[in-house]
Design an enzyme around this catalytic site. Structure first.
Site, PDB file in Angstrom:
ATOM      1  N   ASP A 109       0.793  -1.024   0.024  1.00 29.07           N
ATOM      2  CA  ASP A 109      -0.142  -0.103   0.048  1.00 29.07           C
ATOM      3  C   ASP A 109       0.918   1.234   0.103  1.00 29.07           C
ATOM      4  O   ASP A 109       1.939   1.219   0.750  1.00 29.07           O
ATOM      5  CB  ASP A 109      -0.899  -0.063   1.180  1.00 29.07           C
ATOM      6  CG  ASP A 109      -1.912  -1.051   1.327  1.00 29.07           C
ATOM      7  OD1 ASP A 109      -1.548  -2.310   0.796  1.00 29.07           O
ATOM      8  OD2 ASP A 109      -3.015  -0.815   1.864  1.00 29.07           O
ATOM      9  N   HIS A 111      -0.977   4.481  -0.572  1.00 29.40           N
ATOM     10  CA  HIS A 111      -2.323   5.186   0.171  1.00 29.40           C
ATOM     11  C   HIS A 111      -1.708   7.006  -0.111  1.00 29.40           C
ATOM     12  O   HIS A 111      -1.944   7.546   0.924  1.00 29.40           O
ATOM     13  CB  HIS A 111      -2.380   4.924   1.453  1.00 29.40           C
ATOM     14  CG  HIS A 111      -3.426   3.791   1.795  1.00 29.40           C
ATOM     15  ND1 HIS A 111      -4.735   3.991   1.070  1.00 29.40           N
ATOM     16  CD2 HIS A 111      -3.377   2.905   2.516  1.00 29.40           C
ATOM     17  CE1 HIS A 111      -5.170   2.641   1.611  1.00 29.40           C
ATOM     18  NE2 HIS A 111      -4.341   2.161   2.173  1.00 29.40           N
ATOM     19  N   ASP A 138      -4.035  -0.518  -3.542  1.00 35.64           N
ATOM     20  CA  ASP A 138      -4.129   0.707  -2.548  1.00 35.64           C
ATOM     21  C   ASP A 138      -3.096   1.947  -2.763  1.00 35.64           C
ATOM     22  O   ASP A 138      -2.550   2.310  -2.208  1.00 35.64           O
ATOM     23  CB  ASP A 138      -4.196   0.191  -1.071  1.00 35.64           C
ATOM     24  CG  ASP A 138      -5.498  -0.105  -0.516  1.00 35.64           C
ATOM     25  OD1 ASP A 138      -6.307  -0.621  -1.435  1.00 35.64           O
ATOM     26  OD2 ASP A 138      -5.657  -0.414   0.495  1.00 35.64           O
ATOM     27  N   ASP A 141      -6.081   7.212  -1.761  1.00 34.45           N
ATOM     28  CA  ASP A 141      -6.909   7.607  -0.497  1.00 34.45           C
ATOM     29  C   ASP A 141      -6.062   7.693   0.595  1.00 34.45           C
ATOM     30  O   ASP A 141      -4.879   7.411   0.460  1.00 34.45           O
ATOM     31  CB  ASP A 141      -7.942   6.459  -0.054  1.00 34.45           C
ATOM     32  CG  ASP A 141      -9.087   6.340  -0.927  1.00 34.45           C
ATOM     33  OD1 ASP A 141      -9.504   7.563  -1.365  1.00 34.45           O
ATOM     34  OD2 ASP A 141      -9.965   5.458  -0.962  1.00 34.45           O
ATOM     35  N   ARG A 142      -6.450   8.582   1.717  1.00 36.51           N
ATOM     36  CA  ARG A 142      -5.911   8.974   2.800  1.00 36.51           C
ATOM     37  C   ARG A 142      -4.740   9.916   2.385  1.00 36.51           C
ATOM     38  O   ARG A 142      -4.637  11.352   3.192  1.00 36.51           O
ATOM     39  CB  ARG A 142      -5.310   7.780   3.307  1.00 36.51           C
ATOM     40  CG  ARG A 142      -6.462   6.927   3.720  1.00 36.51           C
ATOM     41  CD  ARG A 142      -5.990   5.587   4.811  1.00 36.51           C
ATOM     42  NE  ARG A 142      -6.699   4.481   5.278  1.00 36.51           N
ATOM     43  CZ  ARG A 142      -8.224   4.434   5.583  1.00 36.51           C
ATOM     44  NH1 ARG A 142      -8.343   5.543   6.475  1.00 36.51           N
ATOM     45  NH2 ARG A 142      -8.960   3.558   5.829  1.00 36.51           N
ATOM     46  N   ASN A 170      -8.472  -2.773  -2.494  1.00 40.06           N
ATOM     47  CA  ASN A 170      -9.913  -2.559  -2.220  1.00 40.06           C
ATOM     48  C   ASN A 170     -10.089  -0.983  -2.302  1.00 40.06           C
ATOM     49  O   ASN A 170     -11.242  -0.605  -2.496  1.00 40.06           O
ATOM     50  CB  ASN A 170     -10.227  -3.158  -0.674  1.00 40.06           C
ATOM     51  CG  ASN A 170      -9.365  -2.281   0.084  1.00 40.06           C
ATOM     52  OD1 ASN A 170      -8.286  -2.536   0.318  1.00 40.06           O
ATOM     53  ND2 ASN A 170      -9.991  -1.829   1.230  1.00 40.06           N
ATOM     54  N   HIS A 171      -9.120  -0.154  -2.276  1.00 35.81           N
ATOM     55  CA  HIS A 171      -9.152   1.372  -2.231  1.00 35.81           C
ATOM     56  C   HIS A 171      -9.236   1.698  -3.750  1.00 35.81           C
ATOM     57  O   HIS A 171      -9.726   2.748  -3.970  1.00 35.81           O
ATOM     58  CB  HIS A 171      -8.246   1.960  -1.520  1.00 35.81           C
ATOM     59  CG  HIS A 171      -8.463   2.188  -0.139  1.00 35.81           C
ATOM     60  ND1 HIS A 171      -9.162   3.474   0.289  1.00 35.81           N
ATOM     61  CD2 HIS A 171      -8.444   1.398   0.811  1.00 35.81           C
ATOM     62  CE1 HIS A 171      -9.250   3.042   1.729  1.00 35.81           C
ATOM     63  NE2 HIS A 171      -8.880   1.789   1.862  1.00 35.81           N
ATOM     64  N   HIS A 222      -4.046  -8.241  -3.285  1.00 39.44           N
ATOM     65  CA  HIS A 222      -3.903  -7.170  -2.435  1.00 39.44           C
ATOM     66  C   HIS A 222      -4.461  -7.612  -0.859  1.00 39.44           C
ATOM     67  O   HIS A 222      -3.834  -7.254   0.039  1.00 39.44           O
ATOM     68  CB  HIS A 222      -4.843  -6.173  -2.736  1.00 39.44           C
ATOM     69  CG  HIS A 222      -5.011  -4.926  -1.677  1.00 39.44           C
ATOM     70  ND1 HIS A 222      -4.075  -4.207  -1.412  1.00 39.44           N
ATOM     71  CD2 HIS A 222      -5.926  -4.505  -0.759  1.00 39.44           C
ATOM     72  CE1 HIS A 222      -4.253  -3.343  -0.769  1.00 39.44           C
ATOM     73  NE2 HIS A 222      -5.517  -3.622  -0.342  1.00 39.44           N
ATOM     74  N   ARG A 312     -14.412  -5.225   8.264  1.00 42.79           N
ATOM     75  CA  ARG A 312     -14.211  -4.442   6.865  1.00 42.79           C
ATOM     76  C   ARG A 312     -15.691  -4.797   6.439  1.00 42.79           C
ATOM     77  O   ARG A 312     -15.904  -3.407   5.432  1.00 42.79           O
ATOM     78  CB  ARG A 312     -13.175  -5.360   6.294  1.00 42.79           C
ATOM     79  CG  ARG A 312     -11.823  -4.963   6.847  1.00 42.79           C
ATOM     80  CD  ARG A 312     -10.807  -5.266   5.608  1.00 42.79           C
ATOM     81  NE  ARG A 312      -9.436  -5.230   6.371  1.00 42.79           N
ATOM     82  CZ  ARG A 312      -8.564  -4.177   6.183  1.00 42.79           C
ATOM     83  NH1 ARG A 312      -9.202  -3.091   5.779  1.00 42.79           N
ATOM     84  NH2 ARG A 312      -7.420  -4.290   6.893  1.00 42.79           N
ATOM     85  N   HIS A 339      -2.460  -4.615   2.592  1.00 38.91           N
ATOM     86  CA  HIS A 339      -4.024  -4.664   3.048  1.00 38.91           C
ATOM     87  C   HIS A 339      -4.044  -4.045   4.508  1.00 38.91           C
ATOM     88  O   HIS A 339      -4.935  -3.427   4.879  1.00 38.91           O
ATOM     89  CB  HIS A 339      -4.649  -5.646   2.551  1.00 38.91           C
ATOM     90  CG  HIS A 339      -6.289  -5.346   2.968  1.00 38.91           C
ATOM     91  ND1 HIS A 339      -7.004  -4.413   2.546  1.00 38.91           N
ATOM     92  CD2 HIS A 339      -7.057  -6.125   3.485  1.00 38.91           C
ATOM     93  CE1 HIS A 339      -8.137  -4.491   2.847  1.00 38.91           C
ATOM     94  NE2 HIS A 339      -8.480  -5.559   3.282  1.00 38.91           N
ATOM     95  N   ASP A 516     -18.701  28.130   4.595  1.00 37.80           N
ATOM     96  CA  ASP A 516     -19.299  27.926   3.438  1.00 37.80           C
ATOM     97  C   ASP A 516     -19.265  26.528   2.973  1.00 37.80           C
ATOM     98  O   ASP A 516     -19.663  26.324   1.816  1.00 37.80           O
ATOM     99  CB  ASP A 516     -18.912  29.238   2.259  1.00 37.80           C
ATOM    100  CG  ASP A 516     -17.224  28.793   1.879  1.00 37.80           C
ATOM    101  OD1 ASP A 516     -16.585  27.712   2.521  1.00 37.80           O
ATOM    102  OD2 ASP A 516     -16.800  29.333   1.078  1.00 37.80           O
ATOM    103  N   ASP A 554      -1.081  27.725   6.058  1.00 41.96           N
ATOM    104  CA  ASP A 554      -1.036  27.572   4.639  1.00 41.96           C
ATOM    105  C   ASP A 554       0.259  27.360   4.009  1.00 41.96           C
ATOM    106  O   ASP A 554       0.964  28.087   3.396  1.00 41.96           O
ATOM    107  CB  ASP A 554      -1.726  28.809   4.173  1.00 41.96           C
ATOM    108  CG  ASP A 554      -2.003  28.706   2.537  1.00 41.96           C
ATOM    109  OD1 ASP A 554      -2.111  27.816   1.953  1.00 41.96           O
ATOM    110  OD2 ASP A 554      -1.922  30.051   1.997  1.00 41.96           O
ATOM    111  N   ASN A 556       1.396  25.716   1.494  1.00 41.51           N
ATOM    112  CA  ASN A 556       1.668  26.019  -0.217  1.00 41.51           C
ATOM    113  C   ASN A 556       1.242  27.255  -0.586  1.00 41.51           C
ATOM    114  O   ASN A 556       1.455  27.477  -1.534  1.00 41.51           O
ATOM    115  CB  ASN A 556       0.851  24.935  -0.772  1.00 41.51           C
ATOM    116  CG  ASN A 556      -0.656  25.049  -0.673  1.00 41.51           C
ATOM    117  OD1 ASN A 556      -1.080  25.809   0.008  1.00 41.51           O
ATOM    118  ND2 ASN A 556      -1.383  23.964  -0.998  1.00 41.51           N
TER     119      ASN A 556
END
Length: 579
Positions: A109, A111, A138, A141-142, A170-171, A222, A312, A339, A516, A554, A556
């Protein structure tokens, strides 16, 4: 822990982004994803790519992402379109042959943690015919650089299709992506073409191969296996038939069509006029999908047997007896899977016949785990390389020191002062004669042993230690200096300490400040929130102090604060509080 089925409140958003198009033929898909109408303006400073992909082009891509440049949407769609065309001709199971002259590298992974991928390439070399790679799912994500990782991997796949192999995780699923960050990342980076990019990625994910086999002896998937895993079935699954909803929901739908009750495995009596052939086809389809779910979602357990993976929400927990049976039935000697995060980056189980490899270091927090990858030669013996990517501190930690930089360093000095007793004890271990003086190297080692922050202490020493004696650190004098603070920073630290106490609620706090609901905190939203807080705390806070604090978060410098910047701003002090 709801990893598998999305909450009902998300369904409208899912339908909005991923609604079914009338486009169903390949030629029509090609027109839908066409990049040719997208112009690249003269003001664009990122890499310009040509196709077919060249090594020079992929190298430019890697360098651009290393320096936080963004690839133009035209080139993103072009890479994704070429990847989609290639993946459609690949089998469900990739077969590789080892060689005495080269090793196969296997990664777990990632991620979205680009720092880990770049570190792997730095330590191990770039993919090439002489250095084949298997990336075991994977990718997304994250982490905040999932798309960059995909584009790099797809670039190398297009360049070396016989030497770069990507297994699905799975991601690699658009429903999971909606819950764990990748969807928001893409829409945030590509506001105009983001939905088209996501739709194309949805199709790409459904075409990713499911497994890799090395020399007919080592299986790489995976998640894992179950007691019903059959590689012959896996080899013929229509893997690209991705549904609107998760596999779990699709299975429930198919069960209803087949006459199954909602409860798992309870069969209703079919209607008398039901078509036996149709029912048999549905059961076959269901079995194939369950095989896929097991590969992507399952985890090993120490006990014998095979039980549903209720944590899961999909796949199973399988025991050492299942490993022996499935590997024996297919004449395999080792199962490599990913995983799960492992503290050392890898872990054997089931009598060393199952090996977990995880390549995302610092997965939970800085220092929580190492990443690792495998090198495997013709003897099929896995050799491990462990690493820990340095935390991505903003450039100001290593450059000139301004107001916000002094603020960050002052926060670090305070944490050092809090641990002064432990630091003195650590320093004295390098000072057996109690001279009060140690070398810079010993100072750095002792400081890291106490705070465990993974910081480059030797680089930071000139900014933290005001004076040295003949190149040596007078640690007793330095400890006394730590108690001296700059008055003008007091309010800032008061604000930060207030926030640290609410670390578990930082995400909620972010959403409160983001009035907002744009997913970004503007400087004005930040100012209004702190004015309200200062009123509640009966503390005077000037606009200048608030503005400087916002700018320091901030990282960046794009004029707004995203969730990653917001969380990272508090990670350093939160960790030291647990030292």
């Amino acid at each position: 822990m709801d990893h598998f089925t999305p909450a009902s409140s998300e369904r409208n958003l899912i339908s909005h982004i991923f609604r079914e198009n009338e486009i169903c033929r390949d030629a029509e898909w090609e027109r839908y994803f066409c990049y040719k109408s997208i112009d690249v303006p003269d003001s664009y400073t990122g890499p310009h790519l040509t196709f077919p992909m060249t090594f020079c082009g992929v190298s430019k891509l890697v360098e651009a992402f290393k320096h936080k440049q963004q690839l133009h949407a035209r080139y993103v769609l072009q890479i994704l379109g070429e990847t989609w065309r290639l993946l459609r001709i690949l089998p469900n199971i990739s077969h590789l042959s080892s060689c005495h002259t080269k090793e196969i590298t296997i990664c777990g992974d990632l991620h979205g943690q680009l720092e880990d991928l770049l570190l792997i390439f730095y330590k191990n070399g770039l993919p090439s015919p002489e250095k084949p790679y298997v990336f075991n799912g994977d990718f997304v994500d994250r982490g905040k650089n999932s798309l960059e990782i995909l584009l790099i991997l797809f670039g190398f796949l297009l360049l070396y299709p016989n030497d770069v192999h990507l297994n699905r995780g799975n991601h690699e699923d658009h429903i999971v992506n909606l819950r764990y960050g990748f969807t928001k990342e893409v829409l945030g980076k590509y506001r105009v073409h983001g939905k088209k990019i996501l739709k194309l990625l949805q199709k790409i994910f459904s075409w990713l191969p499911l497994a890799t086999v090395i020399d007919h002896k080592v299986l790489i998937v995976h998640g894992g296996i179950s007691d019903t895993t059959d590689l012959n079935v896996i080899a013929r699954v229509d893997r690209h038939k991705q549904m609107n909803w998760s596999v779990d929901n699709e299975l429930k739908k198919r069960r209803r069509l087949a006459g199954f009750d909602q409860s798992y495995g309870e069969r209703k009596k079919p209607d008398s006029d039901s078509d036996p052939e149709c029912e048999e086809g549905i059961e076959t389809y269901e079995h194939e999908w369950e095989q896929m779910v097991d590969l992507l979602w399952s985890d090993p357990m120490p006990q014998n047997g095979c039980i549903p993976n209720e944590v899961r929400g999909g796949g199973c927990y399988w025991g050492p007896d299942v490993t022996e049976e499935v590997l024996g039935r297919h004449n395999l000697q080792l199962l490599i899977r990913s995983h799960e995060c492992k503290q050392d980056g890898y872990e054997f189980c089931h009598n060393r016949r199952v090996l977990t490899i995880f390549s995302a270091s610092n997965y939970y927090e800085v220092g929580s785990n190492r990443g690792a990858y495998i090198r495997m030669g013709a003897d099929l013996v896995p050799h491990f390389v462990q690493y820990q990517a340095r935390f991505s501190f903003p450039p100001w930690l290593f450059g000139s020191v301004g107001w916000t930089e002094r603020s960050a360093l002052q926060a670090l000095r305070r944490q050092l002062f809090v641990h002064k007793s432990d630091l003195i004890s650590a320093f004295r271990e390098f000072d057996p004669n109690n001279t009060g003086i140690i070398s810079p190297s010993h100072w750095a080692s002792a400081t890291e042993s106490v705070l465990k922050l993974g910081l480059p202490w030797r680089v930071l020493r000139p900014q933290l230690v005001s004076s040295t004696k003949n190149g040596m650190v007078d640690y007793q004098e330095w400890i006394r200096e730590l108690s001296i603070t700059e008055p003008k920073l007091e309010v800032t630290h008061f604000l930060l300490e207030t926030m640290y106490k609410n670390h578990s609620n930082l995400e909620t706090i972010f959403r409160i400040i983001d009035t907002d609901h744009s997913g970004l905190i503007s400087y004005e939203e930040f100012r209004q929130t702190w004015k309200l807080l200062s009123s509640h705390l009966k503390t005077e806070i000037s606009d200048d102090v608030i503005a400087n604090l916002a700018q320091s978060i901030d990282f960046n410098k794009d004029g707004s604060i995203d969730i990653n910047e917001f969380m990272e701003a508090f990670r350093l002090v939160d960790l030291s509080a647990h030292s």
